[in-house]
Design an enzyme around this catalytic site. Structure first.
Site, mmCIF file in Angstrom:
data_model
loop_
_atom_site.group_PDB
_atom_site.id
_atom_site.type_symbol
_atom_site.label_atom_id
_atom_site.label_comp_id
_atom_site.label_asym_id
_atom_site.label_seq_id
_atom_site.Cartn_x
_atom_site.Cartn_y
_atom_site.Cartn_z
ATOM 1 N N SER A 143 0.852 -1.191 0.000
ATOM 2 C CA SER A 143 0.000 0.000 0.000
ATOM 3 C C SER A 143 0.885 1.237 0.000
ATOM 4 O O SER A 143 1.984 1.227 0.562
ATOM 5 C CB SER A 143 -0.883 0.014 1.248
ATOM 6 N N TYR A 157 -1.754 -0.368 10.098
ATOM 7 C CA TYR A 157 -1.850 -0.955 8.754
ATOM 8 C C TYR A 157 -0.661 -0.504 7.908
ATOM 9 O O TYR A 157 -0.031 -1.315 7.207
ATOM 10 C CB TYR A 157 -3.159 -0.520 8.108
#
Length: 248
Positions: A143, A157
């Site tokens: 990501s 995350y």
């Protein structure tokens, strides 16, 4: 022989788009998924309709035995695995880091880091020439958060995805002499169900305002990057972290 590729988290979102595109390119696709039987079934049908072959397998990727069972199912169905996409991941709810529960922290690290490690290890054993494989390619799905940090959204995350990128770089150096290429893709904001699950279904439109291309991405745009890294066209590409984030 057609490529045999395992896609974790392949039932929905980016994973489903990857599976469908690989089907168009003639892959035999093993779709690993956590719980949505219907979505996995539809994705498998789409792979077959596109010209590929597909098998589905439900699992928890944080469980070593279940990861082994996924690869066993794919091997028994299609033969030796030649590719792996480590796509499965979770984020937990959006919010400030100080308010995140320990249970969410553990789940995110277990799925995104341990789960990816377990899948990558089994993929390496299947493909490495040192272990009797014929070589192949692994792509991890990270990501843009890995470098942005995502304050007030999901720092945990972001940290887990930074680990995924580090994993890809290290494995590329370790597995390169054994015929296995390893690369990572960093998507930005993409139109998937993940945003609603995080608690903000409007998030892709909000993120568009700060993205240089002024929009969020489509799952297929990430899938094309992954498919290229798996392909022979990327035969000299390993250890790369490819940003596909609209300029973020």
């Amino acid at each position: 022989m057609a490529p045999v590729t395992v896609v974790s988290g392949g039932g929905r979102g980016i994973g489903a788009a990857i599976a469908r595109l690989l089907g168009q390119r003639g892959h035999r696709v093993g779709i690993g998924y956590e719980r949505d039987d219907e979505s996995a079934r539809r994705t498998a049908e789409a792979v077959r309709a596109a010209g590929g072959e597909a098998v589905t397998h439900r699992l928890d990727i944080t469980d070593e035995e279940q990861v082994d069972a996924l690869f066993d199912t794919v091997t028994e169905s299609f033969g030796q695995v030649t590719g792996l996409v480590c796509n499965a991941g979770v984020s937990g709810p959006l919010g400030s880091f100080s308010e995140v529960s320990t249970a969410v922290l553990r789940r995110v690290v277990d799925v995104n880091v341990l789960g990816t490690l377990l899948c990558a290890r089994r993929g390496a054993l299947a493909m490495s020439t040192r272990h009797g494989g014929a070589g192949g390619a692994i792509v991890t799905v990270s990501s843009a958060a890995a470098t942005l940090g995502s304050p007030h959204e999901y720092v945990h995350y972001a940290a887990s995805k930074a680990a995924v990128d580090s994993m890809a770089v290290g494995l590329a150096k370790e597995l390169g002499p054994e015929g296995v290429r390893v690369n990572s893709v960093q998507p930005g904001s993409v139109f998937t169900e993940m945003h609603a699950a995080m608690g903000d279904p409007e998030r892709p439109w909000k993120k568009a305002e700060i993205t240089p291309l002024r929009r969020s991405g489509e799952p297929a745009e990430i899938a094309h990057a992954v498919a290229w890294l798996l392909s022979a066209e990327a035969s000299f590409t390993t250890g790369a972290v490819l940003r596909v984030a609209g300029g973020l």
